[in-house]
Design a protein around this motif. Sequence first.
Motif, PDB file in Angstrom:
ATOM      1  N   GLY A 103       0.618  -1.092  -0.057  1.00 39.69           N
ATOM      2  CA  GLY A 103       0.079   0.056  -0.166  1.00 39.69           C
ATOM      3  C   GLY A 103       1.005   1.312   0.151  1.00 39.69           C
ATOM      4  N   ILE A 104       2.005   1.400  -0.894  1.00 42.42           N
ATOM      5  CA  ILE A 104       2.756   2.516  -1.261  1.00 42.42           C
ATOM      6  C   ILE A 104       2.335   3.655  -1.864  1.00 42.42           C
ATOM      7  CG2 ILE A 104       5.162   3.183  -1.055  1.00 42.42           C
ATOM      8  CD1 ILE A 104       5.927   0.357  -0.659  1.00 42.42           C
ATOM      9  N   TYR A 105       1.854   4.733  -1.317  1.00 42.82           N
ATOM     10  CA  TYR A 105       1.549   5.723  -2.029  1.00 42.82           C
ATOM     11  C   TYR A 105       2.209   7.109  -1.782  1.00 42.82           C
ATOM     12  CZ  TYR A 105      -2.472   2.792  -3.146  1.00 42.82           C
ATOM     13  OH  TYR A 105      -3.469   1.806  -3.387  1.00 42.82           O
ATOM     14  N   PHE A 106       2.502   7.650  -2.643  1.00 37.54           N
ATOM     15  CA  PHE A 106       3.055   9.229  -2.552  1.00 37.54           C
ATOM     16  C   PHE A 106       2.090  10.396  -3.172  1.00 37.54           C
ATOM     17  CE2 PHE A 106       6.745   6.067  -2.637  1.00 37.54           C
ATOM     18  CZ  PHE A 106       7.335   6.405  -1.547  1.00 37.54           C
ATOM     19  N   ASN A 107       1.910  11.328  -2.379  1.00 38.39           N
ATOM     20  CA  ASN A 107       1.020  12.222  -2.739  1.00 38.39           C
ATOM     21  C   ASN A 107       1.410  13.754  -2.464  1.00 38.39           C
ATOM     22  OD1 ASN A 107      -1.615  10.488  -3.386  1.00 38.39           O
ATOM     23  ND2 ASN A 107      -1.156   9.976  -1.348  1.00 38.39           N
ATOM     24  N   ALA A 108       1.242  14.666  -3.288  1.00 29.27           N
ATOM     25  CA  ALA A 108       1.428  16.084  -3.178  1.00 29.27           C
ATOM     26  C   ALA A 108       0.258  16.864  -3.838  1.00 29.27           C
ATOM     27  CB  ALA A 108       2.932  16.183  -3.652  1.00 29.27           C
ATOM     28  N   ASP A 109      -0.070  17.946  -2.889  1.00 29.69           N
ATOM     29  CA  ASP A 109      -1.121  18.704  -3.643  1.00 29.69           C
ATOM     30  C   ASP A 109      -2.246  18.096  -4.032  1.00 29.69           C
ATOM     31  OD1 ASP A 109       0.532  20.887  -2.659  1.00 29.69           O
ATOM     32  OD2 ASP A 109       1.354  21.233  -4.692  1.00 29.69           O
ATOM     33  N   GLY A 110      -2.711  17.043  -3.445  1.00 31.50           N
ATOM     34  CA  GLY A 110      -4.133  16.244  -3.727  1.00 31.50           C
ATOM     35  C   GLY A 110      -3.751  15.307  -4.934  1.00 31.50           C
ATOM     36  N   LYS A 111      -2.361  15.202  -5.538  1.00 27.56           N
ATOM     37  CA  LYS A 111      -2.373  14.306  -6.759  1.00 27.56           C
ATOM     38  C   LYS A 111      -1.437  13.183  -6.226  1.00 27.56           C
ATOM     39  CE  LYS A 111      -2.704  18.122 -10.026  1.00 27.56           C
ATOM     40  NZ  LYS A 111      -2.023  18.888 -11.081  1.00 27.56           N
TER      41      LYS A 111
ATOM     42  N   VAL B 208       6.088  21.739  -5.442  1.00 24.55           N
ATOM     43  CA  VAL B 208       5.949  20.895  -4.282  1.00 24.55           C
ATOM     44  C   VAL B 208       7.167  21.079  -3.112  1.00 24.55           C
ATOM     45  CG1 VAL B 208       5.772  18.565  -3.611  1.00 24.55           C
ATOM     46  CG2 VAL B 208       4.504  19.181  -5.587  1.00 24.55           C
ATOM     47  N   THR B 209       6.553  21.188  -2.178  1.00 23.50           N
ATOM     48  CA  THR B 209       7.546  21.477  -1.102  1.00 23.50           C
ATOM     49  C   THR B 209       7.351  20.318  -0.073  1.00 23.50           C
ATOM     50  OG1 THR B 209       6.161  22.839   0.181  1.00 23.50           O
ATOM     51  CG2 THR B 209       7.574  23.920  -1.197  1.00 23.50           C
ATOM     52  N   LYS B 210       6.662  19.521  -0.184  1.00 22.42           N
ATOM     53  CA  LYS B 210       6.483  18.396   0.783  1.00 22.42           C
ATOM     54  C   LYS B 210       5.442  17.215   0.237  1.00 22.42           C
ATOM     55  CE  LYS B 210       3.054  19.100   3.783  1.00 22.42           C
ATOM     56  NZ  LYS B 210       2.391  19.735   4.804  1.00 22.42           N
ATOM     57  N   VAL B 211       5.984  16.009   0.585  1.00 17.39           N
ATOM     58  CA  VAL B 211       5.647  15.023  -0.218  1.00 17.39           C
ATOM     59  C   VAL B 211       4.872  13.933   1.180  1.00 17.39           C
ATOM     60  CG1 VAL B 211       5.678  12.568  -1.234  1.00 17.39           C
ATOM     61  CG2 VAL B 211       6.846  14.549  -2.207  1.00 17.39           C
ATOM     62  N   GLU B 212       3.555  13.359   0.815  1.00 19.30           N
ATOM     63  CA  GLU B 212       2.762  12.504   1.949  1.00 19.30           C
ATOM     64  C   GLU B 212       3.199  11.305   1.356  1.00 19.30           C
ATOM     65  OE1 GLU B 212      -0.902  13.375   4.076  1.00 19.30           O
ATOM     66  OE2 GLU B 212      -1.403  11.600   2.560  1.00 19.30           O
ATOM     67  N   ALA B 213       3.764  10.384   2.194  1.00 16.78           N
ATOM     68  CA  ALA B 213       4.024   9.141   1.824  1.00 16.78           C
ATOM     69  C   ALA B 213       3.030   8.248   2.981  1.00 16.78           C
ATOM     70  CB  ALA B 213       5.393   8.448   2.217  1.00 16.78           C
ATOM     71  N   THR B 214       2.254   7.141   2.358  1.00 15.02           N
ATOM     72  CA  THR B 214       1.661   6.208   3.161  1.00 15.02           C
ATOM     73  C   THR B 214       2.244   4.948   2.861  1.00 15.02           C
ATOM     74  OG1 THR B 214      -0.061   5.760   1.401  1.00 15.02           O
ATOM     75  CG2 THR B 214      -0.522   7.632   3.146  1.00 15.02           C
ATOM     76  N   LEU B 215       2.133   4.032   3.727  1.00 16.58           N
ATOM     77  CA  LEU B 215       2.621   2.616   3.482  1.00 16.58           C
ATOM     78  C   LEU B 215       1.938   1.813   4.652  1.00 16.58           C
ATOM     79  CD1 LEU B 215       5.190   1.386   5.374  1.00 16.58           C
ATOM     80  CD2 LEU B 215       6.341   3.321   3.941  1.00 16.58           C
ATOM     81  N   ASP B 216       1.818   0.453   4.317  1.00 15.03           N
ATOM     82  CA  ASP B 216       1.472  -0.557   5.396  1.00 15.03           C
ATOM     83  C   ASP B 216       2.524  -1.453   5.789  1.00 15.03           C
ATOM     84  OD1 ASP B 216      -1.106   0.687   5.715  1.00 15.03           O
ATOM     85  OD2 ASP B 216      -2.109  -0.729   4.492  1.00 15.03           O
TER      86      ASP B 216
END
Length: 638
Positions: A87-95, A117-125
Amino acid sequence: MQRLRLAAIPLLLIALLSTASAQKTKKSATPPAAPVLTLSVDATDAPRKVFHAKEEIPATPGDLVLYYPKWIPGEHAPDGPVNDTAGIYFNADGKTLRWYRDKLDMWTFHVEVPAGVTKVEATLDFLSPVNQPGGFSSGSSATAKLAVLSWNWLVLYPKGWSSDQVQVTANLKIPQGWKYGTALPQASAGDGTIQFAPASLTTLVDSPVIMGQYLKKVPLQQGKTPEHEMDIAADDEAALQMTDAQRANFESLVAESGALFGSRHYRDYHFLLSLSDNVAHFGLEHHESNDSRTSENYLTDSNEWALDASLLPHEFTHSWNGKYRRPADLATPQYETPMQDDLLWVYEGLTEYFGSVLTGRSGLWTPEQWRDQYANIAMTYTYRPGRNWRPLEDTATAAQLLYFSQKAFSNYRRSVDYYDEGALIWLEVDTIIREKSNNAKSMDDFAHLFYDGQNTGPMVKTYTFDDVVNTLNQVVPYDWRTFFMERVVNVAPKAPLSGISNGGWKVVYHDQPNSMMKTLEDSEKIVDATASVGLLLHEDGTISDAIENGVAAKAGIGPGMQLVAVNGRKFTPAIFNAALLEARNTKQPLAFLIENADYYRTVQISYFDGPRYPYLERDNTKPDLLSDIIRAKATAAK
């Protein structure tokens, strides 16, 4: 010509001044700030073996290179469990951003960061393994009632920074009704969510969290600083019942460690102890805590108590030897840099020795149990044909392979022998120091010198082989370099048993198991015939190992086969030992019915010396140094 040259001078000066100004501007430019990560972990799915993470990572447009921790400190191998992430995803500014894994390094991720972009949101399980008994912290770590969270499962960090430089603000949500324990300082807690104080990535990864429905906190040496605490989680509340005598042993462990090392290098210390038959069993050191996992009935079963008595002393010792003092090639700047393991005979071998000393001094083992344990180690490494071709140092260098190698043929291939054989070598060092100084000095003096003898907070002070030799020479002058070369670096066909003989004891063999061997055989349901026919068997006759060039191996018997019958009777441990005793009297060969992958044959074994189990027997011609080594030295913790 002359006028042209003069006219050119101002232009040349302007050019030089412009270049100098540019260089000055370049030098004085403010370097980029170290990244600050925000990590949120949701462990409410722990009973289902799933951990969720969301991470905010500073970024600039272009190729953002992120590392998943690969070389985990204390595990001595590139075993960061990246394969158990999903479940690895990278998002920034809603994309959602495109990413790909590095084609040469499976622990490296590339994220395509767009302009602005100045910040990336990563999600993982992280998917905690099921029924995986090995693999250290990458093994099974969660049950219906408890879990141990290792932060390295769930964090990605940017390339170009050391783990000391990267700062992390972390929070953790645990299942409803569960409690937790950790050495990681917290800022606040409420509604099942713990907000931790900002810490370096080094400190975060070095501070696992134990949690569970049944969790008990046991303070040790109350009123003394630094504080010590046991955080014990179990699959059932009944498993948490600790006797007054057991608590006194753990109190003594803390006190004896202060007397041995003369210093502490932590703000406070937490023994994180998991009691479960459904998690991987091991011990893993951390600077201010240890992640130790053993059977559910450790506190309530005398056999389990005896067999794992040295687990906590060993991991506690690592706070000094391995975390505070560390081989230079193991003190890597971050988790992507390969570690070099050749000094593990100091990192782990000396820890195994000091850990056993503390086990004896704290009363976790009786003197008899301590001696029986060393007798068993002496037997194991006496019947270790792999030592004829492989030096001990190579078992350390190749640790990243040997930790995960099969158990079969371990006597011939060798395994992580630097633990127990290292303990034998350091026992010999201790006895030499005592002999050379007329028992005025010992390895306790080495410990005070090597670990600095004064309290500090957590920090790393590296060492080399030369540092070890030089410190020993400060205690007692001796040719320590040659001593270690002969036992560690060179092939050493004979086991290093001089520490036992120097200590006033000798290894002998009897036909009944010593106390620790009997406990091991009864608990693990095995038969250890290493020193007789050269077999290690399970109670159903399955052969787990055969000593290369031993009696059974020469007769064609090997690991994976099954001893079905002995002298015409179905195999049981009792029948087997009775047959060995009978052959000693009758001098008639033993008849082993062997099954090998659906084929059967009867093998004649010409062996007539009966069962052979090791003991240490007193040699009254020499002082009893072994008893002094494990005699309690402390009356209160320092």
